[in-house]
Motif scaffolding. Structure first.
Motif, PDB file in Angstrom:
ATOM      1  N   GLU A   8      33.292  22.090  51.255  1.00 13.40           N
ATOM      2  CA  GLU A   8      33.482  21.551  52.601  1.00 13.40           C
ATOM      3  C   GLU A   8      32.212  20.843  53.075  1.00 13.40           C
ATOM      4  OE1 GLU A   8      34.366  23.216  57.125  1.00 13.40           O
ATOM      5  OE2 GLU A   8      34.622  24.565  55.417  1.00 13.40           O
ATOM      6  N   LEU A   9      31.076  21.454  52.842  1.00 12.68           N
ATOM      7  CA  LEU A   9      29.797  20.855  53.203  1.00 12.68           C
ATOM      8  C   LEU A   9      29.603  19.537  52.459  1.00 12.68           C
ATOM      9  CD1 LEU A   9      26.922  20.720  54.344  1.00 12.68           C
ATOM     10  CD2 LEU A   9      26.227  22.337  52.581  1.00 12.68           C
ATOM     11  N   LEU A  10      29.874  19.520  51.173  1.00 13.90           N
ATOM     12  CA  LEU A  10      29.715  18.301  50.380  1.00 13.90           C
ATOM     13  C   LEU A  10      30.597  17.168  50.894  1.00 13.90           C
ATOM     14  CD1 LEU A  10      29.408  19.378  46.642  1.00 13.90           C
ATOM     15  CD2 LEU A  10      27.758  18.135  48.024  1.00 13.90           C
ATOM     16  N   GLN A  11      31.849  17.479  51.162  1.00 15.11           N
ATOM     17  CA  GLN A  11      32.772  16.458  51.672  1.00 15.11           C
ATOM     18  C   GLN A  11      32.272  15.876  52.994  1.00 15.11           C
ATOM     19  OE1 GLN A  11      35.524  15.001  50.522  1.00 15.11           O
ATOM     20  NE2 GLN A  11      35.783  16.191  48.673  1.00 15.11           N
ATOM     21  N   LYS A  12      31.873  16.748  53.893  1.00 13.80           N
ATOM     22  CA  LYS A  12      31.414  16.285  55.208  1.00 13.80           C
ATOM     23  C   LYS A  12      30.079  15.552  55.103  1.00 13.80           C
ATOM     24  CE  LYS A  12      33.888  19.650  58.027  1.00 13.80           C
ATOM     25  NZ  LYS A  12      33.757  20.745  58.998  1.00 13.80           N
ATOM     26  N   LEU A  29      21.051  16.303  62.441  1.00 17.99           N
ATOM     27  CA  LEU A  29      22.246  15.468  62.562  1.00 17.99           C
ATOM     28  C   LEU A  29      23.349  15.974  61.635  1.00 17.99           C
ATOM     29  CD1 LEU A  29      23.723  13.035  63.767  1.00 17.99           C
ATOM     30  CD2 LEU A  29      22.651  11.617  61.997  1.00 17.99           C
ATOM     31  N   LEU A  30      22.981  16.411  60.431  1.00 16.27           N
ATOM     32  CA  LEU A  30      23.980  16.967  59.518  1.00 16.27           C
ATOM     33  C   LEU A  30      24.642  18.213  60.106  1.00 16.27           C
ATOM     34  CD1 LEU A  30      22.463  16.596  55.939  1.00 16.27           C
ATOM     35  CD2 LEU A  30      24.647  15.701  56.727  1.00 16.27           C
ATOM     36  N   VAL A  31      23.846  19.055  60.745  1.00 19.53           N
ATOM     37  CA  VAL A  31      24.412  20.250  61.382  1.00 19.53           C
ATOM     38  C   VAL A  31      25.410  19.831  62.452  1.00 19.53           C
ATOM     39  CG1 VAL A  31      23.877  22.201  62.899  1.00 19.53           C
ATOM     40  CG2 VAL A  31      22.471  21.785  60.874  1.00 19.53           C
ATOM     41  N   LYS A  32      25.013  18.875  63.271  1.00 17.99           N
ATOM     42  CA  LYS A  32      25.882  18.405  64.363  1.00 17.99           C
ATOM     43  C   LYS A  32      27.164  17.769  63.817  1.00 17.99           C
ATOM     44  CE  LYS A  32      26.033  15.153  68.176  1.00 17.99           C
ATOM     45  NZ  LYS A  32      25.413  13.981  68.761  1.00 17.99           N
ATOM     46  N   GLU A  33      27.016  16.879  62.839  1.00 21.27           N
ATOM     47  CA  GLU A  33      28.159  16.126  62.320  1.00 21.27           C
ATOM     48  C   GLU A  33      29.089  16.961  61.442  1.00 21.27           C
ATOM     49  OE1 GLU A  33      29.040  12.800  62.811  1.00 21.27           O
ATOM     50  OE2 GLU A  33      27.439  12.571  64.290  1.00 21.27           O
ATOM     51  N   THR A  34      28.531  17.885  60.669  1.00 22.43           N
ATOM     52  CA  THR A  34      29.356  18.672  59.747  1.00 22.43           C
ATOM     53  C   THR A  34      29.811  19.993  60.353  1.00 22.43           C
ATOM     54  OG1 THR A  34      27.462  19.813  58.737  1.00 22.43           O
ATOM     55  CG2 THR A  34      28.165  17.719  57.727  1.00 22.43           C
ATOM     56  N   LYS A  41      23.619  25.392  54.772  1.00 23.01           N
ATOM     57  CA  LYS A  41      23.193  24.266  53.935  1.00 23.01           C
ATOM     58  C   LYS A  41      22.142  24.724  52.917  1.00 23.01           C
ATOM     59  CE  LYS A  41      24.066  20.473  57.133  1.00 23.01           C
ATOM     60  NZ  LYS A  41      25.096  21.179  57.812  1.00 23.01           N
ATOM     61  N   TYR A  42      21.150  25.468  53.415  1.00 23.94           N
ATOM     62  CA  TYR A  42      20.073  25.904  52.529  1.00 23.94           C
ATOM     63  C   TYR A  42      20.512  27.020  51.580  1.00 23.94           C
ATOM     64  CZ  TYR A  42      16.917  22.829  55.025  1.00 23.94           C
ATOM     65  OH  TYR A  42      16.319  21.719  55.555  1.00 23.94           O
ATOM     66  N   LYS A  43      21.613  27.665  51.894  1.00 20.82           N
ATOM     67  CA  LYS A  43      22.172  28.655  50.974  1.00 20.82           C
ATOM     68  C   LYS A  43      22.662  27.963  49.698  1.00 20.82           C
ATOM     69  CE  LYS A  43      26.004  31.922  50.610  1.00 20.82           C
ATOM     70  NZ  LYS A  43      27.189  32.459  51.286  1.00 20.82           N
ATOM     71  N   TYR A  44      23.246  26.785  49.862  1.00 18.34           N
ATOM     72  CA  TYR A  44      23.821  26.072  48.729  1.00 18.34           C
ATOM     73  C   TYR A  44      22.886  25.016  48.134  1.00 18.34           C
ATOM     74  CZ  TYR A  44      28.069  28.276  50.395  1.00 18.34           C
ATOM     75  OH  TYR A  44      28.990  29.192  50.789  1.00 18.34           O
ATOM     76  N   ALA A  54      24.037  16.025  45.111  1.00 19.18           N
ATOM     77  CA  ALA A  54      25.385  16.594  44.971  1.00 19.18           C
ATOM     78  C   ALA A  54      26.433  15.676  45.596  1.00 19.18           C
ATOM     79  CB  ALA A  54      25.438  17.982  45.604  1.00 19.18           C
ATOM     80  N   THR A  55      26.110  15.067  46.735  1.00 19.93           N
ATOM     81  CA  THR A  55      27.078  14.152  47.353  1.00 19.93           C
ATOM     82  C   THR A  55      27.249  12.894  46.494  1.00 19.93           C
ATOM     83  OG1 THR A  55      25.435  13.110  48.805  1.00 19.93           O
ATOM     84  CG2 THR A  55      26.684  14.971  49.714  1.00 19.93           C
TER      85      THR A  55
END
Length: 187
Positions: A8-12, A29-34, A41-44, A54-55
């Motif tokens: 899900e994170l990768l797609q967003k 911005l990634l936190v806000k948008e995704t 995020k830092y877990k993965y 990865a994206t």
């Protein structure tokens, strides 16, 4: 079935990076948008560069699968599939989601040739070119090394013309030139 959090994170993230760019997109911005926390995020992904890589891998898989599948739908012969490349590109250019090439963008933002992101972008272009060359060989063309390079220049030029100049004929113009190159390379 719901995608796992990483997918899900990768797609967003892919969508955000594609629309806004890599350097212009900070983690906030990634936190806000995704709507996925920094902790997740830092877990993965240990770094933003890891997430970008990865994206790009995901984009490569999605793009090649979509374009190559469409080429196969448009023609059942290798020769026809090479020609269909430009038709498939034209369909992409006309789509609402077209924002240019994510790999060209990545290469322009990460200009050091040894940077992993730049190398990943180059790998995408190489894999695509190798597929086109295989089709050219199967179709019996001569001089497939040069012909592949020439067709890739047309492909990349069409992408840039469609995006930067907003040309509505970029794919057709490139296909017209490709037809001449293919005619000259027949056995």
């Amino acid at each position: 079935m719901r995608a796992n959090k990483r997918d899900e994170l990768l797609q967003k993230a892919l969508s955000v990076f594609y629309q806004k760019g890599f350097n212009a997109t900070g983690m906030d911005l990634l936190v806000k948008e995704t709507e996925i926390s920094k902790t997740s995020k830092y877990k993965y992904f240990k770094t933003k560069d890891d997430l970008i890589l990865a994206t790009l891998r995901l984009r490569d898989e999605l793009f090649r699968n979509t374009i190559l599948r469409r080429m196969e739908e448009l023609s059942d012969t290798p020769k026809g599939q090479v020609r269909a490349l430009f038709d498939a590109l034209g369909e992409w250019f006309a789509s609402e989601e077209f924002r240019g090439c994510m790999f060209i963008k990545a290469s322009s933002e990460f200009q050091d040739p040894s940077h992993a992101i730049r190398r990943q972008s180059a790998e995408h272009k190489l894999l695509f070119a190798e597929h086109i060359q295989r089709l050219l060989i199967e179709a019996g063309y001569r001089g497939t090394d040069i012909l592949t390079r020439q067709l890739m220049v047309l492909k990349e030029g069409a992408i840039i013309a469609a995006h930067v100049s907003q040309s509505t004929t970029a794919a057709e113009d490139a296909k017209e030139i490709a037809e001449k190159l293919l005619e000259d390379a027949k056995l």
